[in-house]
Design a protein around this motif. Sequence first.
Motif, PDB file in Angstrom:
ATOM      1  N   VAL A  48       0.854  -1.184   0.000  1.00 37.15           N
ATOM      2  CA  VAL A  48       0.000   0.000   0.000  1.00 37.15           C
ATOM      3  C   VAL A  48       0.894   1.240   0.000  1.00 37.15           C
ATOM      4  O   VAL A  48       1.811   1.344   0.819  1.00 37.15           O
ATOM      5  N   PRO A  49       0.682   2.199  -0.914  1.00 40.54           N
ATOM      6  CA  PRO A  49       1.508   3.417  -0.923  1.00 40.54           C
ATOM      7  C   PRO A  49       1.437   4.143   0.414  1.00 40.54           C
ATOM      8  O   PRO A  49       0.379   4.193   1.049  1.00 40.54           O
ATOM      9  N   VAL A  50       2.566   4.711   0.825  1.00 44.21           N
ATOM     10  CA  VAL A  50       2.652   5.426   2.102  1.00 44.21           C
ATOM     11  C   VAL A  50       3.185   6.828   1.851  1.00 44.21           C
ATOM     12  O   VAL A  50       4.191   7.013   1.153  1.00 44.21           O
ATOM     13  N   LEU A  51       2.499   7.821   2.414  1.00 41.94           N
ATOM     14  CA  LEU A  51       2.996   9.192   2.446  1.00 41.94           C
ATOM     15  C   LEU A  51       3.435   9.455   3.881  1.00 41.94           C
ATOM     16  O   LEU A  51       2.604   9.493   4.794  1.00 41.94           O
ATOM     17  N   GLU A  52       4.724   9.598   4.080  1.00 37.16           N
ATOM     18  CA  GLU A  52       5.278   9.756   5.429  1.00 37.16           C
ATOM     19  C   GLU A  52       5.836  11.157   5.616  1.00 37.16           C
ATOM     20  O   GLU A  52       6.754  11.570   4.913  1.00 37.16           O
ATOM     21  N   PHE A  53       5.262  11.885   6.552  1.00 36.97           N
ATOM     22  CA  PHE A  53       5.815  13.175   6.959  1.00 36.97           C
ATOM     23  C   PHE A  53       6.721  12.945   8.169  1.00 36.97           C
ATOM     24  O   PHE A  53       6.321  12.256   9.116  1.00 36.97           O
ATOM     25  N   ARG A  54       7.908  13.528   8.121  1.00 38.02           N
ATOM     26  CA  ARG A  54       8.827  13.410   9.260  1.00 38.02           C
ATOM     27  C   ARG A  54       9.055  14.779   9.868  1.00 38.02           C
ATOM     28  O   ARG A  54       9.502  15.703   9.186  1.00 38.02           O
ATOM     29  N   ALA A  55       8.725  14.894  11.159  1.00 39.15           N
ATOM     30  CA  ALA A  55       8.837  16.173  11.855  1.00 39.15           C
ATOM     31  C   ALA A  55       9.680  16.007  13.111  1.00 39.15           C
ATOM     32  O   ALA A  55       9.791  14.906  13.665  1.00 39.15           O
ATOM     33  N   ALA A  56      10.253  17.121  13.563  1.00 38.35           N
ATOM     34  CA  ALA A  56      11.014  17.130  14.805  1.00 38.35           C
ATOM     35  C   ALA A  56      10.105  17.615  15.930  1.00 38.35           C
ATOM     36  O   ALA A  56       8.976  17.148  16.068  1.00 38.35           O
ATOM     37  N   VAL A  57      10.548  18.555  16.723  1.00 46.89           N
ATOM     38  CA  VAL A  57       9.762  19.097  17.831  1.00 46.89           C
ATOM     39  C   VAL A  57       8.541  19.837  17.274  1.00 46.89           C
ATOM     40  O   VAL A  57       8.669  20.698  16.403  1.00 46.89           O
ATOM     41  N   ILE A  58       7.359  19.494  17.781  1.00 48.88           N
ATOM     42  CA  ILE A  58       6.122  20.162  17.376  1.00 48.88           C
ATOM     43  C   ILE A  58       5.757  21.183  18.441  1.00 48.88           C
ATOM     44  O   ILE A  58       5.592  20.840  19.615  1.00 48.88           O
ATOM     45  N   VAL A  59       5.642  22.441  18.036  1.00 52.45           N
ATOM     46  CA  VAL A  59       5.386  23.536  18.969  1.00 52.45           C
ATOM     47  C   VAL A  59       3.907  23.911  18.901  1.00 52.45           C
ATOM     48  O   VAL A  59       3.425  24.363  17.867  1.00 52.45           O
ATOM     49  N   GLY A  60       3.209  23.693  19.984  1.00 51.51           N
ATOM     50  CA  GLY A  60       1.791  24.036  20.049  1.00 51.51           C
ATOM     51  C   GLY A  60       1.312  23.986  21.476  1.00 51.51           C
ATOM     52  O   GLY A  60       1.918  23.314  22.324  1.00 51.51           O
ATOM     53  N   SER A  61       0.240  24.675  21.768  1.00 48.56           N
ATOM     54  CA  SER A  61      -0.304  24.671  23.122  1.00 48.56           C
ATOM     55  C   SER A  61      -0.620  23.236  23.542  1.00 48.56           C
ATOM     56  O   SER A  61      -1.319  22.516  22.848  1.00 48.56           O
ATOM     57  N   GLY A  62      -0.069  22.830  24.661  1.00 52.10           N
ATOM     58  CA  GLY A  62      -0.349  21.496  25.178  1.00 52.10           C
ATOM     59  C   GLY A  62       0.536  20.395  24.651  1.00 52.10           C
ATOM     60  O   GLY A  62       0.466  19.267  25.148  1.00 52.10           O
ATOM     61  N   SER A  63       1.408  20.670  23.651  1.00 52.88           N
ATOM     62  CA  SER A  63       2.288  19.614  23.156  1.00 52.88           C
ATOM     63  C   SER A  63       3.343  19.303  24.205  1.00 52.88           C
ATOM     64  O   SER A  63       3.761  20.172  24.976  1.00 52.88           O
ATOM     65  N   VAL A  64       3.804  18.055  24.242  1.00 52.83           N
ATOM     66  CA  VAL A  64       4.746  17.647  25.282  1.00 52.83           C
ATOM     67  C   VAL A  64       6.058  18.416  25.174  1.00 52.83           C
ATOM     68  O   VAL A  64       6.636  18.827  26.197  1.00 52.83           O
ATOM     69  N   SER A  65       6.528  18.673  23.955  1.00 51.87           N
ATOM     70  CA  SER A  65       7.786  19.406  23.782  1.00 51.87           C
ATOM     71  C   SER A  65       7.641  20.850  24.255  1.00 51.87           C
ATOM     72  O   SER A  65       8.507  21.378  24.964  1.00 51.87           O
ATOM     73  N   PHE A  66       6.540  21.496  23.855  1.00 50.23           N
ATOM     74  CA  PHE A  66       6.315  22.877  24.258  1.00 50.23           C
ATOM     75  C   PHE A  66       6.170  22.986  25.769  1.00 50.23           C
ATOM     76  O   PHE A  66       6.721  23.905  26.402  1.00 50.23           O
ATOM     77  N   GLU A  67       5.427  22.070  26.377  1.00 50.26           N
ATOM     78  CA  GLU A  67       5.210  22.129  27.818  1.00 50.26           C
ATOM     79  C   GLU A  67       6.509  21.911  28.588  1.00 50.26           C
ATOM     80  O   GLU A  67       6.720  22.510  29.646  1.00 50.26           O
ATOM     81  N   MET A  68       7.382  21.056  28.084  1.00 47.06           N
ATOM     82  CA  MET A  68       8.660  20.848  28.762  1.00 47.06           C
ATOM     83  C   MET A  68       9.499  22.123  28.706  1.00 47.06           C
ATOM     84  O   MET A  68      10.056  22.575  29.722  1.00 47.06           O
ATOM     85  N   ILE A  69       9.591  22.731  27.521  1.00 40.03           N
ATOM     86  CA  ILE A  69      10.344  23.979  27.386  1.00 40.03           C
ATOM     87  C   ILE A  69       9.723  25.073  28.242  1.00 40.03           C
ATOM     88  O   ILE A  69      10.414  25.826  28.937  1.00 40.03           O
ATOM     89  N   ARG A  70       8.404  25.151  28.230  1.00 41.71           N
ATOM     90  CA  ARG A  70       7.698  26.193  28.981  1.00 41.71           C
ATOM     91  C   ARG A  70       7.961  26.086  30.476  1.00 41.71           C
ATOM     92  O   ARG A  70       8.314  27.080  31.133  1.00 41.71           O
ATOM     93  N   HIS A  71       7.809  24.901  31.029  1.00 39.92           N
ATOM     94  CA  HIS A  71       7.955  24.758  32.473  1.00 39.92           C
ATOM     95  C   HIS A  71       9.401  24.885  32.925  1.00 39.92           C
ATOM     96  O   HIS A  71       9.670  25.469  33.990  1.00 39.92           O
TER      97      HIS A  71
END
Length: 498
Positions: free
Chosen positions: A153-176
Amino acid sequence: MTSPRPEGANRMDPGKPLILVTGATGYIGGRLVPRLLAAGRRIRCLARNPERLAGRPWPGVELVKGDVSDPTSLEAALQGVSQVYYLVHAMAEDSPDFRGRDLRQALTFAAACAKAGVRRIIYLGGLGDPARHRSDHLASRQEVGAALGSSGVPVLEFRAAVIVGSGSVSFEMIRHLTERLPIMITPRWVNTRCQPIGVRDVLGYLTEALEHPEVEGVFEIGGQDVLDYRRMMLGYAGIRGLRRLILPMRVPLPILSALWVDMVTPIPLELVKPLIEGMTTEVVVRDPRALEVFRVRPMAYRDALVLALQRLDEDAVETTWATSLSREQEEQVLGSHEGMFLERHHRHVKAPPRAVFQAFCALGGENGWPAGNWLWQARGFLDRAVGGLGMRRGRRHPRDLRVGDPVDFWRVEALEPERLLRLRSEMRLDGRAWLQFTVRVEGDGSRLEQTAFFEPHGLLGLLYWYSVLPFHLFVFPGMIRALKRRAEAAMTQSGPGA
């Protein structure tokens, strides 16, 4: 097994291609579904616990009970499906075989998609050079992408690093970390380069993917800026007007960094460990083809931070890192109380059910608990000490609740507007516990009932119940009195005609 369709599901145009979203209870999936609906897509969601999605304002979305590792449930979920979003990952689970489990699930899902005639799988994976991975979780993300394409089955794969958004685990760690520590002595991983991307841009790519049904392969996505983690924290401090000093030093073991972050921030150790491991690997876009194929023009890191903080200030956070973090528990209906301990209190409240309902739906999080808040905090601390989540998850929104929301160490199990709220405990207990509030019209006001349920498991469960009874004598009567006062005060402030 298909759950009853929400009202409006039958009004969807049956001629439109059907899209399946897995991971809809998670941070990204929970934000993607409403955007797909806004684009006029016909959506089905696969979830192990569909009731956790029952409170979402998603008219016309079909909810199906199933698991990506169960071929039988997948056969029903994939029937008639054109394309699927695979947004499942075991990052929150601390298991030595998580990598193998993720791989097996992806292989099972890929085979089921091929059998069902699915045209394409859309997957959100992790950025990074596979030849330089130092993190099992980053490696697992890319292994899953390859496994999804193993059945043809064809796959479209997006690869991302840190996602910055309200409530995201990466953002919350940096914020706190930045908010709480004026001086930070940090490991050298703070000098690792990263290309963070705003959650709006990630959702933009995922949504636009359906407009390019012929596109497949790996696309690396990132924001405008390539920064190290030190500059990311200082960037947050600059927006908030904070003066921060960051001093990198050698820390021999990543687990020491993870334990420190676990202590200082609300993020639990089981999530912190893979985050810290991932921060030792450079994650930047090496292939910019996504900018050539898709219309999304990613924003700068600062703009993503400003938007995230704005959503927090407006109490408009859609999903959080805690949305999908839950221990698997058996289905339970509190219709029978056999074998349970109950503690019930009731009060007549001179306010309509709406005001009473709003009062008990505002419990927890930054609002605190109205009687013995320090005891609740102490109980959360004890839960953390034995490996639980404690009180760190807080709330998604200070007043609004929906089924599946975390409320400190509780989870909203049932919610009926102006009538009922039932919270299920997710503390580490030798038993199972619930806290339920109901309200109904009574005379010139309302009758508020507050019930604590506890189902002990073995002798330790019995000992636990009797050990906390002295605290219940203060906490539970005090809480219902406080709810009565709050509801009546709200009516006094709004006036009799409100």
